[in-house]
Motif scaffolding. Structure first.
Motif, mmCIF file in Angstrom:
data_model
loop_
_atom_site.group_PDB
_atom_site.id
_atom_site.type_symbol
_atom_site.label_atom_id
_atom_site.label_comp_id
_atom_site.label_asym_id
_atom_site.label_seq_id
_atom_site.Cartn_x
_atom_site.Cartn_y
_atom_site.Cartn_z
ATOM 1 N N LEU A 246 0.851 -1.188 0.000
ATOM 2 C CA LEU A 246 0.000 0.000 0.000
ATOM 3 C C LEU A 246 0.885 1.236 0.000
ATOM 4 C CD1 LEU A 246 -2.549 -1.156 2.714
ATOM 5 C CD2 LEU A 246 -2.930 -1.087 0.251
ATOM 6 N N TYR A 247 0.539 2.201 -0.812
ATOM 7 C CA TYR A 247 1.387 3.377 -0.958
ATOM 8 C C TYR A 247 1.085 4.442 0.091
ATOM 9 C CZ TYR A 247 3.676 2.051 -5.343
ATOM 10 O OH TYR A 247 4.453 1.442 -6.288
ATOM 11 N N VAL A 248 2.119 5.140 0.503
ATOM 12 C CA VAL A 248 2.011 6.257 1.436
ATOM 13 C C VAL A 248 1.897 7.544 0.626
ATOM 14 C CG1 VAL A 248 3.128 7.505 3.331
ATOM 15 C CG2 VAL A 248 3.430 5.014 3.120
ATOM 16 N N ALA A 249 0.941 8.397 0.981
ATOM 17 C CA ALA A 249 0.797 9.717 0.359
ATOM 18 C C ALA A 249 0.585 9.653 -1.150
ATOM 19 C CB ALA A 249 2.000 10.602 0.686
ATOM 20 N N LEU A 266 -9.337 8.347 -12.405
ATOM 21 C CA LEU A 266 -8.153 7.716 -11.819
ATOM 22 C C LEU A 266 -7.361 6.972 -12.883
ATOM 23 C CD1 LEU A 266 -6.473 6.918 -9.330
ATOM 24 C CD2 LEU A 266 -8.014 4.957 -9.046
ATOM 25 N N ILE A 267 -8.059 6.241 -13.736
ATOM 26 C CA ILE A 267 -7.381 5.512 -14.817
ATOM 27 C C ILE A 267 -6.682 6.485 -15.757
ATOM 28 C CG2 ILE A 267 -7.786 4.065 -16.849
ATOM 29 C CD1 ILE A 267 -10.069 2.743 -15.246
ATOM 30 N N GLU A 268 -7.321 7.609 -16.015
ATOM 31 C CA GLU A 268 -6.710 8.633 -16.879
ATOM 32 C C GLU A 268 -5.424 9.182 -16.263
ATOM 33 O OE1 GLU A 268 -7.890 12.967 -18.885
ATOM 34 O OE2 GLU A 268 -9.428 11.716 -17.940
ATOM 35 N N LEU A 269 -5.402 9.346 -14.947
ATOM 36 C CA LEU A 269 -4.197 9.805 -14.268
ATOM 37 C C LEU A 269 -3.106 8.744 -14.294
ATOM 38 C CD1 LEU A 269 -5.748 11.552 -11.127
ATOM 39 C CD2 LEU A 269 -4.632 12.674 -13.058
ATOM 40 N N ALA A 270 -3.496 7.481 -14.289
ATOM 41 C CA ALA A 270 -2.533 6.383 -14.252
ATOM 42 C C ALA A 270 -1.857 6.151 -15.599
ATOM 43 C CB ALA A 270 -3.222 5.100 -13.797
ATOM 44 N N GLU A 271 -2.546 6.417 -16.672
ATOM 45 C CA GLU A 271 -2.053 6.044 -17.999
ATOM 46 C C GLU A 271 -0.681 6.627 -18.349
ATOM 47 O OE1 GLU A 271 -5.313 7.001 -20.545
ATOM 48 O OE2 GLU A 271 -6.293 5.036 -20.252
ATOM 49 N N PRO A 272 -0.390 7.907 -18.069
ATOM 50 C CA PRO A 272 0.953 8.419 -18.383
ATOM 51 C C PRO A 272 2.057 7.788 -17.528
ATOM 52 C CG PRO A 272 -0.627 10.215 -18.079
ATOM 53 C CD PRO A 272 -1.278 8.970 -17.575
ATOM 54 N N TYR A 281 0.168 0.673 -9.713
ATOM 55 C CA TYR A 281 -0.563 0.677 -8.443
ATOM 56 C C TYR A 281 -1.898 1.398 -8.602
ATOM 57 C CZ TYR A 281 -1.633 1.754 -3.539
ATOM 58 O OH TYR A 281 -2.255 1.886 -2.312
ATOM 59 N N LEU A 282 -1.894 2.511 -9.304
ATOM 60 C CA LEU A 282 -3.138 3.253 -9.520
ATOM 61 C C LEU A 282 -4.152 2.420 -10.303
ATOM 62 C CD1 LEU A 282 -1.856 6.861 -10.366
ATOM 63 C CD2 LEU A 282 -2.643 5.964 -8.166
ATOM 64 N N LEU A 283 -3.676 1.660 -11.277
ATOM 65 C CA LEU A 283 -4.575 0.793 -12.027
ATOM 66 C C LEU A 283 -5.111 -0.337 -11.152
ATOM 67 C CD1 LEU A 283 -2.825 0.537 -15.516
ATOM 68 C CD2 LEU A 283 -4.819 1.909 -14.878
ATOM 69 N N ASP A 284 -4.274 -0.823 -10.242
ATOM 70 C CA ASP A 284 -4.744 -1.835 -9.293
ATOM 71 C C ASP A 284 -5.852 -1.274 -8.408
ATOM 72 O OD1 ASP A 284 -3.002 -3.722 -10.248
ATOM 73 O OD2 ASP A 284 -1.520 -3.488 -8.653
ATOM 74 N N ILE A 285 -5.681 -0.018 -7.995
ATOM 75 C CA ILE A 285 -6.712 0.633 -7.182
ATOM 76 C C ILE A 285 -8.018 0.714 -7.978
ATOM 77 C CG2 ILE A 285 -7.413 2.798 -6.070
ATOM 78 C CD1 ILE A 285 -5.242 1.334 -4.539
ATOM 79 N N THR A 290 -6.623 -3.559 -4.757
ATOM 80 C CA THR A 290 -6.179 -3.059 -3.460
ATOM 81 C C THR A 290 -7.371 -2.369 -2.815
ATOM 82 O OG1 THR A 290 -3.970 -2.706 -4.331
ATOM 83 C CG2 THR A 290 -4.501 -1.595 -2.279
ATOM 84 N N PHE A 291 -7.708 -2.771 -1.588
ATOM 85 C CA PHE A 291 -8.968 -2.333 -1.001
ATOM 86 C C PHE A 291 -8.815 -1.245 0.047
ATOM 87 C CE2 PHE A 291 -9.723 -6.599 -2.584
ATOM 88 C CZ PHE A 291 -10.879 -6.419 -3.308
ATOM 89 N N GLN A 292 -7.661 -1.174 0.701
ATOM 90 C CA GLN A 292 -7.522 -0.267 1.840
ATOM 91 C C GLN A 292 -6.909 1.046 1.402
ATOM 92 O OE1 GLN A 292 -5.765 -1.968 5.367
ATOM 93 N NE2 GLN A 292 -6.269 -4.024 4.691
ATOM 94 N N THR A 293 -7.371 2.112 2.023
ATOM 95 C CA THR A 293 -6.804 3.437 1.748
ATOM 96 C C THR A 293 -5.584 3.680 2.609
ATOM 97 O OG1 THR A 293 -7.253 5.801 1.630
ATOM 98 C CG2 THR A 293 -8.244 4.610 3.452
ATOM 99 N N ASN A 294 -4.641 4.461 2.105
ATOM 100 C CA ASN A 294 -3.459 4.821 2.889
ATOM 101 C C ASN A 294 -3.821 5.904 3.878
ATOM 102 O OD1 ASN A 294 -1.514 3.160 1.518
ATOM 103 N ND2 ASN A 294 -1.746 4.548 -0.230
#
Length: 295
Positions: A246-249, A266-272, A281-285, A290-294
């Motif tokens: 899980l990512y921090v920040a 979110l997917i649009e932000l992940a693509e670049p 990780y963003l695509l996994d979200i 990945t279910f839990q929030t940081n």
């Protein structure tokens, strides 16, 4: 509530790293340092944020973060011409703050803890008075220090005392009602020549309007003001992320979890970023792997 990130200063303790770049643009493991304080305000549910920095560095933050629209928030920018102290953030940001309460977080502070998000949401509901935090540290003399009794009532607040009365340092995260603007206008420079945040805190304490939230052992606070501290913070974030997955920040994840943006955004932000672990990780979200929030 509105939020301010104070990302000014010259970063002289980190020379030569900061001779041509803001300290808050340096990496803390896999993210620019500014992501960490920004994530704190976003976790608190704050969507209107002012970033204060130097004339040299403000353009870099604008290039990195823009107006915040892609994260579902609103970012504004202001300049602090000289490092005149933390209290000046409220006079610089007076028009931005308007008639709202405000949270201030320092641009070089890193927080992490399992229930930190809920503490932030509780604090951002503040309507009157002020809230500070207390964190047990080995050498409190390097920070502002809060002294409390057994019932957690505040006895004293001191700025970098030679002989600290407690081991609770005050980290760079503060919540104030709207009176802070007028209080800040009357703060006089200390012997160090700076308008200290401690002067504001003591004004609230003298008026019986100051509360302290003591951080327990499960909550980490890291200052990144030296080369050693910067390395330690990076190693800490790496260890957490590698161990937990899980990512921090991760500001894009927080925006999605707080429903500031949609899954498609979110997917649009992940693509670049798809060639990086961060993008994956963003695509996994987005795909709910990945279910839990940081926190």
């Amino acid at each position: 509530m509105k939020g301010i990130i104070l990302a000014g200063g010259n970063g002289t303790r980190l020379y030569p790293l900061t001779k041509s770049i803001s300290k808050q643009m340096l990496p803390v493991y896999d993210k620019p340092m500014i992501y960490y304080p920004l994530s704190v305000l976003m976790l608190a549910g704050i969507k209107e944020i002012l970033i204060i920095s130097t004339p040299r560095d403000i353009a870099g933050f604008l290039s990195l973060l823009g107006n915040g629209q892609k994260l579902g928030i609103k970012l504004e920018y202001a300049i602090q011409e000289e490092p005149n102290g933390l209290a000046e953030a409220f006079t610089i940001g007076e028009s931005f703050i308007g008639d709202s309460p405000v949270a201030l977080v320092l641009g070089d502070n890193v927080f992490y803890g399992s229930d930190f998000g809920s503490r932030l949401l509780e604090s951002s509901a503040l309507e009157s008075g002020s809230i500070i935090f207390g964190c047990h540290v080995a050498d409190p003399s390097a920070y502002g220090v809060v002294e409390v009794d057994n019932e957690m009532n505040i006895i004293s607040v001191e700025e970098k005392p030679e002989n600290p009365k407690s081991s609770f340092a005050i980290p760079g995260l503060y919540f104030f009602d709207n009176k802070v603007v007028e209080i800040a206008k009357n703060v006089q420079p200390s012997e160090r020549g700076e308008k200290e945040i401690t002067s504001i805190i003591n004004e609230y304490r003298n008026n019986g309007e100051l509360k302290v939230n003591i951080m327990g052992r499960g909550l980490a606070w890291l200052d990144t003001g030296t080369h050693e501290a910067l390395l330690q913070a990076s190693n800490f974030v790496e260890a957490i992320q590698k161990r937990q997955g899980l990512y921090v920040a991760c500001i894009e994840e927080i925006a999605y979890r707080r429903q500031y943006i949609s899954k498609s955004q979110l997917i649009e932000l992940a693509e670049p970023l798809i060639k990086t672990d961060y993008g994956k990780y963003l695509l996994d979200i987005a795909s709910e792997k990945t279910f839990q929030t940081n926190k």
